[in-house]
Each structure stands twice: as C-alpha cells, then as structure tokens.
Scaffold this motif. Structure first.
Motif, PDB file in Angstrom:
ATOM      1  N   ILE A   1       0.806  -1.221   0.000  1.00 31.20           N
ATOM      2  CA  ILE A   1       0.000   0.000   0.000  1.00 31.20           C
ATOM      3  C   ILE A   1       0.840   1.273   0.000  1.00 31.20           C
ATOM      4  N   GLY A   2       2.134   1.160  -0.093  1.00 30.98           N
ATOM      5  CA  GLY A   2       2.996   2.328  -0.229  1.00 30.98           C
ATOM      6  C   GLY A   2       3.034   3.181   1.027  1.00 30.98           C
ATOM      7  N   LEU A   3       3.160   4.479   0.818  1.00 26.29           N
ATOM      8  CA  LEU A   3       3.292   5.405   1.941  1.00 26.29           C
ATOM      9  C   LEU A   3       2.002   5.549   2.742  1.00 26.29           C
ATOM     10  N   SER A   4       0.893   5.101   2.204  1.00 23.40           N
ATOM     11  CA  SER A   4      -0.345   5.157   2.980  1.00 23.40           C
ATOM     12  C   SER A   4      -0.336   4.139   4.122  1.00 23.40           C
ATOM     13  N   ALA A   5       0.716   3.347   4.243  1.00 21.81           N
ATOM     14  CA  ALA A   5       0.862   2.442   5.386  1.00 21.81           C
ATOM     15  C   ALA A   5       0.991   3.219   6.689  1.00 21.81           C
ATOM     16  N   PHE A   6       1.423   4.480   6.602  1.00 21.41           N
ATOM     17  CA  PHE A   6       1.524   5.295   7.807  1.00 21.41           C
ATOM     18  C   PHE A   6       0.155   5.642   8.379  1.00 21.41           C
ATOM     19  N   LEU A   7      -0.918   5.402   7.637  1.00 22.34           N
ATOM     20  CA  LEU A   7      -2.271   5.634   8.148  1.00 22.34           C
ATOM     21  C   LEU A   7      -2.763   4.469   9.008  1.00 22.34           C
ATOM     22  N   LEU A   8      -2.135   3.311   8.924  1.00 18.79           N
ATOM     23  CA  LEU A   8      -2.630   2.124   9.619  1.00 18.79           C
ATOM     24  C   LEU A   8      -2.617   2.210  11.147  1.00 18.79           C
ATOM     25  N   PRO A   9      -1.585   2.777  11.785  1.00 21.40           N
ATOM     26  CA  PRO A   9      -1.611   2.790  13.257  1.00 21.40           C
ATOM     27  C   PRO A   9      -2.724   3.636  13.867  1.00 21.40           C
ATOM     28  N   ALA A  10      -3.208   4.651  13.165  1.00 18.81           N
ATOM     29  CA  ALA A  10      -4.208   5.556  13.744  1.00 18.81           C
ATOM     30  C   ALA A  10      -5.507   4.842  14.145  1.00 18.81           C
ATOM     31  N   PRO A  11      -6.163   4.081  13.265  1.00 14.71           N
ATOM     32  CA  PRO A  11      -7.406   3.433  13.708  1.00 14.71           C
ATOM     33  C   PRO A  11      -7.164   2.329  14.739  1.00 14.71           C
ATOM     34  N   ILE A  12      -5.986   1.731  14.714  1.00 11.63           N
ATOM     35  CA  ILE A  12      -5.685   0.715  15.733  1.00 11.63           C
ATOM     36  C   ILE A  12      -5.560   1.379  17.095  1.00 11.63           C
ATOM     37  N   LEU A  13      -4.924   2.558  17.143  1.00 10.75           N
ATOM     38  CA  LEU A  13      -4.843   3.323  18.394  1.00 10.75           C
ATOM     39  C   LEU A  13      -6.227   3.726  18.894  1.00 10.75           C
ATOM     40  N   ILE A  14      -7.060   4.200  17.996  1.00 14.35           N
ATOM     41  CA  ILE A  14      -8.409   4.630  18.385  1.00 14.35           C
ATOM     42  C   ILE A  14      -9.232   3.452  18.889  1.00 14.35           C
ATOM     43  N   LEU A  15      -9.129   2.316  18.209  1.00 14.65           N
ATOM     44  CA  LEU A  15      -9.866   1.129  18.644  1.00 14.65           C
ATOM     45  C   LEU A  15      -9.382   0.648  20.007  1.00 14.65           C
ATOM     46  N   GLY A  16      -8.064   0.641  20.214  1.00 19.88           N
ATOM     47  CA  GLY A  16      -7.523   0.252  21.514  1.00 19.88           C
ATOM     48  C   GLY A  16      -7.983   1.182  22.622  1.00 19.88           C
ATOM     49  N   TYR A  17      -7.982   2.475  22.358  1.00 19.96           N
ATOM     50  CA  TYR A  17      -8.454   3.459  23.344  1.00 19.96           C
ATOM     51  C   TYR A  17      -9.917   3.215  23.701  1.00 19.96           C
ATOM     52  N   LYS A  18     -10.739   3.004  22.678  1.00 18.59           N
ATOM     53  CA  LYS A  18     -12.167   2.796  22.931  1.00 18.59           C
ATOM     54  C   LYS A  18     -12.416   1.507  23.709  1.00 18.59           C
ATOM     55  N   LEU A  19     -11.631   0.469  23.434  1.00  7.52           N
ATOM     56  CA  LEU A  19     -11.821  -0.781  24.168  1.00  7.52           C
ATOM     57  C   LEU A  19     -11.357  -0.656  25.618  1.00  7.52           C
ATOM     58  N   ILE A  20     -10.274   0.066  25.845  1.00  5.43           N
ATOM     59  CA  ILE A  20      -9.773   0.208  27.216  1.00  5.43           C
ATOM     60  C   ILE A  20     -10.744   1.000  28.079  1.00  5.43           C
ATOM     61  N   PHE A  21     -11.270   2.094  27.556  1.00  5.72           N
ATOM     62  CA  PHE A  21     -12.132   2.954  28.350  1.00  5.72           C
ATOM     63  C   PHE A  21     -13.616   2.651  28.190  1.00  5.72           C
ATOM     64  N   GLY A  22     -13.956   1.562  27.513  1.00  6.73           N
ATOM     65  CA  GLY A  22     -15.339   1.108  27.433  1.00  6.73           C
ATOM     66  C   GLY A  22     -16.247   1.982  26.582  1.00  6.73           C
ATOM     67  N   ARG A  23     -15.708   2.652  25.627  1.00  5.71           N
ATOM     68  CA  ARG A  23     -16.510   3.486  24.735  1.00  5.71           C
ATOM     69  C   ARG A  23     -17.168   2.614  23.675  1.00  5.71           C
ATOM     70  N   GLU A  24     -18.338   3.041  23.240  1.00  2.31           N
ATOM     71  CA  GLU A  24     -19.059   2.283  22.219  1.00  2.31           C
ATOM     72  C   GLU A  24     -18.490   2.592  20.837  1.00  2.31           C
ATOM     73  N   ILE A  25     -18.437   1.579  19.990  1.00  2.81           N
ATOM     74  CA  ILE A  25     -17.965   1.733  18.627  1.00  2.81           C
ATOM     75  C   ILE A  25     -19.190   1.721  17.722  1.00  2.81           C
ATOM     76  N   HIS A  26     -19.494   2.875  17.156  1.00  2.00           N
ATOM     77  CA  HIS A  26     -20.672   3.010  16.310  1.00  2.00           C
ATOM     78  C   HIS A  26     -20.355   2.541  14.894  1.00  2.00           C
ATOM     79  N   THR A  27     -21.211   1.751  14.314  1.00  4.55           N
ATOM     80  CA  THR A  27     -21.132   1.230  12.947  1.00  4.55           C
ATOM     81  C   THR A  27     -19.720   0.772  12.573  1.00  4.55           C
ATOM     82  N   PRO A  28     -19.226  -0.284  13.195  1.00  3.82           N
ATOM     83  CA  PRO A  28     -17.846  -0.715  12.942  1.00  3.82           C
ATOM     84  C   PRO A  28     -17.605  -1.200  11.509  1.00  3.82           C
ATOM     85  N   CYS A  29     -18.577  -1.860  10.912  1.00  5.67           N
ATOM     86  CA  CYS A  29     -18.387  -2.340   9.532  1.00  5.67           C
ATOM     87  C   CYS A  29     -18.285  -1.180   8.553  1.00  5.67           C
TER      88      CYS A  29
END
Length: 128
Positions: free
Chosen positions: A66-94
């Motif tokens: 995916i080239g240089l757009s690979a640098f975008l991959l850590p951002a949603p993983i960080l957000i998902l981890g944050y939401k899971l740790i603090f018990g936040r709801e994930i709206h429309t995950p699909c």
C-alpha cells in the motif's frame, strides 16, 4: 461477574491493540531498504529496523502493498484500543472499516499519480 470479565477482556484486547499500533509505527518509521526482506537480498545478519527482522519484513510488505499510505494504519488501531480500554461504544464498525479501506485505496491511488518516490527506497509511493 460476567460483566466484569467482559470488561477486563476488552481492556486486555485494547492494551494489546495499543502495543501493536506502537510497534507498527516504529517498524514503519525505522524502515531501511537494505534490511533483509521478501524482495531484497542482503548479506546483513541483523536488521537495522527497531523491531528487528519481523519489523523489517512487516514494513517491507506494507510498503510494497500500500505504499506510503501504510503510515495511516496505526491511527485506527490506536483509536480502537483506546475505545476498548475505556469502554466506549464503537458506532457502525463495519461501515467505518469499509471507509478506512477506501481511504487507504484512495490515498494509494493519489500517491501513485504523483511520482514522488522517496529517496533511497525501492517501492512506489502508492504501492501495488
């Protein structure tokens, strides 16, 4: 009791995802095209990547795909981890996952249109 176990499991998965995001960012930032990888023959025994050989192979694979757009991959993983740790709801995950996949594809396409190849690399800026 079951709710407590469920919450602890989400915290553990969230912490694991945070660690994966940090390791992924480190392996992408410390990419060296002279490290041993899938498409590069190197006589070096050790990799210069901060994560080691696994990081060298991972970063090479992601940059090739995916080239240089690979640098975008850590951002949603960080957000998902944050939401899971603090018990936040994930709206429309699909829908969010599909939107992120489209963002990666569009970013790769735009980067491929501009032939801005980073110096010292052996991959195209948009990937395959």
């Amino acid at each position: 009791m079951a709710g407590e176990v469920h919450r602890k499991r989400h915290e553990f998965i969230g912490f694991f995802l945070l660690m994966v995001a940090v390791l992924l960012f480190l392996c992408l930032v410390s990419y060296n095209p002279h490290d041993p990888s899938f498409n590069a023959l190197s006589l070096k025994v050790s990799a210069d990547n901060k994560i080691g050989k696994l990081g060298a192979y991972t970063s090479d694979l992601l940059f090739q795909l995916i080239g240089l757009s690979a640098f975008l991959l850590p951002a949603p993983i960080l957000i998902l981890g944050y939401k899971l740790i603090f018990g936040r709801e994930i709206h429309t995950p699909c829908l969010r996952a599909m939107g992120f996949i489209l963002l990666i594809a569009a970013t790769s396409g735009v980067l491929q249109l501009f032939s801005l190849k980073p110096a010292g690399t052996d991959f195209m800026p948009g990937g395959v």
